[in-house]
Structure formats: structure tokens, C-alpha cells
Design a protein around this motif. Structure first.
Motif: not given
Length: 110
Positions: A77-78, A81, A84-85, A91-92, A95-96, A98-99
């Protein structure tokens, strides 16, 4: 005290109270899609075991929806990001969705 991953020689590294607890080329994360929270993160093999046990426990207890709300993702992962997760509640899940959600239908996310 917040936890933060760094990259050391191309490996994700996490220290807790001065002790290195993760040093891996990939990171595994268990996400509760209902709350969006990262429940467990770290070395993929250990996190996979946590996921398997948690999901089975929910299923055995009749908590089917809760079991289905759990997802296990692993990868490179970046760094921003990733932090943040693990550092921002909810946030996780964002992220999940959207990605990674599209990858689940393709079979690459558990």
C-alpha cells in the motif's frame, strides 16, 4: 500513542514502544466493512490467521452478517494511505470501498 508504518529497505516497518513488531514486504489488514475500521494489521500470515479465526467464530455463533462484513486485504500500500487506514477510525472502509471493492468480485480480496 499512534502507530505509524515506515519503509526501511523496501519493507514496511512498524515499531511499538521501541520494538519492531512488523518488518515485511507486504501488509495484511482485516477491515470491518460495517464500521469501516481496521481491526488488525501487520504481517500478512498473522493477520490472515486472525481473519480466519474471527470469521469462523462469527459464523459458528450465528452472526452471519458480521462474518460477511469482515474482509482481509494484503498488499503493498501507499505509505500515507496505509497510515491513514490504521490511524483514522473508519478510513480503512473508505479506502476499501474506493480502491479495492472491485477486486473482491475478481477474487483477489478475501
Amino acid at each position: 500513542m499512534s502507530l505509524e508504518y515506515t519503509l526501511e529497505n523496501g519493507r514496511y516497518t512498524l515499531y511499538h514502544r521501541g520494538v519492531r513488531v512488523v518488518h515485511s514486504t507486504e501488509v495484511g489488514i482485516v477491515i470491518d466493512l460495517h464500521t469501516g475500521s481496521a481491526l488488525k494489521h501487520g504481517a500478512p500470515d498473522l493477520v490472515q490467521t486472525y481473519f480466519d479465526v474471527a470469521r469462523k467464530s462469527f459464523m459458528d455463533g450465528g452472526y452471519i452478517q458480521e462474518a460477511n462484513d469482515l474482509v482481509f486485504v494484503t498488499g503493498q500500500f501507499d505509505l500515507e494511505e496505509l497510515n491513514k487506514m490504521v490511524g483514522i477510525s473508519g478510513y480503512a472502509g473508505i479506502f476499501y470501498r474506493s480502491n479495492l471493492a472491485a477486486a473482491k468480485t475478481a477474487g483477489s480480496v478475501h
